[in-house]
Write an enzyme that holds these catalytic residues in place. Structure first.
Site, PDB file in Angstrom:
ATOM      1  N   VAL A   1     -12.405   3.705   8.306  1.00  0.00           N
ATOM      2  CA  VAL A   1     -12.598   3.582   6.862  1.00  0.00           C
ATOM      3  C   VAL A   1     -14.048   3.899   6.531  1.00  0.00           C
ATOM      4  O   VAL A   1     -14.965   3.583   7.281  1.00  0.00           O
ATOM      5  CB  VAL A   1     -12.241   2.139   6.417  1.00  0.00           C
ATOM      6  CG1 VAL A   1     -12.619   1.901   4.963  1.00  0.00           C
ATOM      7  CG2 VAL A   1     -10.763   1.879   6.646  1.00  0.00           C
TER       8      VAL A   1
ATOM      9  N   PHE B   1      -8.679   1.693  12.876  1.00  0.00           N
ATOM     10  CA  PHE B   1      -9.050   1.780  11.469  1.00  0.00           C
ATOM     11  C   PHE B   1     -10.323   2.615  11.333  1.00  0.00           C
ATOM     12  O   PHE B   1     -11.339   2.315  11.963  1.00  0.00           O
ATOM     13  CB  PHE B   1      -9.282   0.382  10.878  1.00  0.00           C
ATOM     14  CG  PHE B   1      -8.017  -0.373  10.664  1.00  0.00           C
ATOM     15  CD1 PHE B   1      -7.296  -0.875  11.746  1.00  0.00           C
ATOM     16  CD2 PHE B   1      -7.524  -0.585   9.382  1.00  0.00           C
ATOM     17  CE1 PHE B   1      -6.110  -1.562  11.547  1.00  0.00           C
ATOM     18  CE2 PHE B   1      -6.336  -1.281   9.173  1.00  0.00           C
ATOM     19  CZ  PHE B   1      -5.629  -1.768  10.263  1.00  0.00           C
TER      20      PHE B   1
ATOM     21  N   ASP C   1     -15.193   2.450  16.772  1.00  0.00           N
ATOM     22  CA  ASP C   1     -16.533   2.868  17.189  1.00  0.00           C
ATOM     23  C   ASP C   1     -16.685   2.662  18.693  1.00  0.00           C
ATOM     24  O   ASP C   1     -17.573   1.958  19.178  1.00  0.00           O
ATOM     25  CB  ASP C   1     -17.608   2.137  16.404  1.00  0.00           C
ATOM     26  CG  ASP C   1     -17.394   0.630  16.343  1.00  0.00           C
ATOM     27  OD1 ASP C   1     -18.271  -0.068  15.806  1.00  0.00           O
ATOM     28  OD2 ASP C   1     -16.352   0.139  16.835  1.00  0.00           O
TER      29      ASP C   1
ATOM     30  N   GLU D   1     -12.817 -12.115  14.293  1.00  0.00           N
ATOM     31  CA  GLU D   1     -12.978 -12.435  15.711  1.00  0.00           C
ATOM     32  C   GLU D   1     -12.970 -13.952  15.932  1.00  0.00           C
ATOM     33  O   GLU D   1     -12.423 -14.443  16.921  1.00  0.00           O
ATOM     34  CB  GLU D   1     -14.261 -11.824  16.259  1.00  0.00           C
ATOM     35  CG  GLU D   1     -14.423 -11.976  17.761  1.00  0.00           C
ATOM     36  CD  GLU D   1     -15.594 -11.145  18.261  1.00  0.00           C
ATOM     37  OE1 GLU D   1     -15.389  -9.956  18.542  1.00  0.00           O
ATOM     38  OE2 GLU D   1     -16.709 -11.698  18.362  1.00  0.00           O
TER      39      GLU D   1
ATOM     40  N   HIS E   1     -15.188 -10.795  25.937  1.00  0.00           N
ATOM     41  CA  HIS E   1     -16.390 -10.206  25.370  1.00  0.00           C
ATOM     42  C   HIS E   1     -17.460 -10.079  26.444  1.00  0.00           C
ATOM     43  O   HIS E   1     -17.715 -11.033  27.196  1.00  0.00           O
ATOM     44  CB  HIS E   1     -16.888 -11.106  24.231  1.00  0.00           C
ATOM     45  CG  HIS E   1     -17.885 -10.477  23.315  1.00  0.00           C
ATOM     46  ND1 HIS E   1     -19.102  -9.974  23.745  1.00  0.00           N
ATOM     47  CD2 HIS E   1     -17.851 -10.266  21.974  1.00  0.00           C
ATOM     48  CE1 HIS E   1     -19.762  -9.476  22.711  1.00  0.00           C
ATOM     49  NE2 HIS E   1     -19.030  -9.648  21.626  1.00  0.00           N
TER      50      HIS E   1
END
Lengths: 311, 371
Positions: free
Chosen positions: A55, A53, A145, A235, A165
């Site tokens: 945006v 995505f 990102d 998340e 993570h």
């Protein structure tokens, strides 16, 4: 096919867990032979969908994301990129290798970055039924990102996978940043939890990703009706889902690294998919003064030596 | 006399009423009590469970946290290079797995062939299966025999049943052994596909000695033979003649699998048994018989269709003292000794009997230097 004999009396890694208690492989360097796996997936003629995505201002990340994906992501296999954006005309032109194609899909943007982030679940579930089921065998859902820095291939594919993570994996479960308020659908009690998964990379077969994204979206709608927003948004809901629908593969933090020097964390042999630094203030500006930006005090500092005594 | 469903319903209503009363009482005392919601949630959880509805989302389970920086075993390989788990003691939490498979309401079929004199092994096989095999799950035993009337009466636990299926016997024991592949492939289509989710295919001259459960289940699994697992691949007793369909060259091979225990989903077991049967028919037409019969063909198949789980030699042991082989923590499924001469008599004078010089002596200390 010629390859060395598997050695039954020699663990592939002596420093990390390579299979979960529910017998899902944890994917680390040294645990897999990519040639065997490539052959298996080529035999199936597998097609892998990669959703991302881009945006508002996040569109600037697309070029590097896609260029590095061309170099490192599922090389040699059929790949469909699905770019969800509110600015289709600003999607960069990227030269794609053979067998790889791109679809640009328009989505609406929201005022709040949290809403942009959370609505990805809804969009993926809708498109799973509308397109992905017919077009791909596996879906990989990633944040934009990021950049690919090293091999990310078919070793990650299974019916349902999550990624550990990098900020919390040495901690006890009561220190994981799960949603802790029972009013939220994402609530996980202090004495539960396997891992803390990062929402920046998850995936699986299309039916399983559909189930996951649909469940997360519905849970977020219930929370919205109850006037509560989970602490780490989608998340938190992803973590709740994967606790009760355990993944069939778990990706090690190699697949979600911060590109710090590798020699500081001995168990991480490769930095495959890398989180780019960003300026929280310009990238995610809402009307609120206080930013819960990525990289701004969100993670505990990861100690170079990871003491097992913390368990 | 209330039917089971009616009793269940009444109980559900009673619990719900009681919880609602308690909830209202505590709300009256403290309107902002956040415990109210979780109590109601627990009540609905309880009702759902009583109704037998498998609602994964709410099932709560307490177990230790998986430790990412601590290998589950430091002495053995627990995942293959194609990312299939190798199932050893210490690698799995049976409570998590049991919950997963109960949620699916999985039914497991266990096939066993008891032909000619081998019928005498059935009683111990089935009795020990009742104690150790897939306890708590739905099990269908499929007993293939030429003597249906001699199948022993065994008391079966709830959710477990037995089907006795007549098969022909062959003159040669090798043929009896090899034709199991054909029979399993036929019955996979005819019955198993509709009746079970997973198939486990076992030899009958065995007994269960310890837990053998859902940790073994996946789309396709094989079991590592206890006689060769520390050796180099060129020492595995694969079929080495290129004329046979089972041929494996000296520089190929992952493990040596034993044909006494294999299985998987019904479609995958169908594919495996059909392929092995067809390969054996081709060999027969070419006047060649693979050195270890269907086991040679099984090994060829699993080399090119890699299993999604591999069972450690815990699942195929000879019941020797465990302290001699440190990596084997449990002896789960045990090979019984048998007298080759009375059990497998053909017209041939020379017996290739089980336990008669077939295996190298397994050294008590397994030197890694042999690799």
């Amino acid at each position: 096919m010629a390859y060395g004999q598997p050695q039954l009396l020699k663990p592939s890694r002596n420093d990390v867990l390579v299979v979960t208690p529910w017998l899902a492989p944890v994917v680390w360097e040294g645990t897999f032979n990519i040639h065997i796996l490539n052959q298996q997936f080529r035999q199936q003629n597998a097609t892998i969908g990669l959703t991302v995505f881009a945006v508002k201002k996040y569109i600037i990340f697309l070029k590097l994301f896609l260029e590095t994906a061309e170099t490192y992501f599922m090389v040699g296999h059929r790949v469909n990129y699905y770019i969800f954006t509110d600015q289709p005309k600003h999607v960069p032109q990227i030269l794609l290798q053979k067998g790889r194609q791109m679809a640009i899909l328009r989505v609406q943007s929201y005022a709040r970055w949290q809403d942009i982030s959370m609505h990805r679940m809804e969009v993926i579930s809708i498109f799973s039924q509308r397109r992905f089921l017919r077009e791909v065998d596996y879906l990989v859902c990633a944040d934009v990102d990021m950049k690919f820095n090293d091999h990310v291939g078919v070793e990650i594919l299974s019916s349902l996978f999550g990624t550990i993570h990098p900020g919390f994996f040495w901690l006890r479960r009561d220190a994981f940043p799960y949603e802790r308020r029972p009013q939220s659908q994402a609530y996980i009690p202090q004495d539960e939890g396997d891992f803390y998964y990062m929402a920046a990379l998850f995936g699986g077969s299309v039916p399983e990703v559909y189930r996951l994204t649909k469940a997360c979206h519905e849970a977020m709608m219930i929370d919205e009706a109850g006037h509560i927003e989970a602490i780490w948004h989608e998340e938190s809901h992803l973590n709740k889902y994967l606790l009760h629908h355990k993944p069939t593969k778990v990706l090690s933090p190699e697949y979600m690294w911060n590109n710090g020097p590798l020699n500081l964390t001995p168990c991480i042999k490769r930095s495959r998919f890398v989180i780019l630094q960003k300026d929280g203030k310009t990238m995610r500006t809402n009307d609120e003064n206080i930013e819960k930006g990525f990289g701004e005090g969100r993670w505990p500092v990861s100690p170079p030596h990871l003491p097992a005594t913390l368990f």
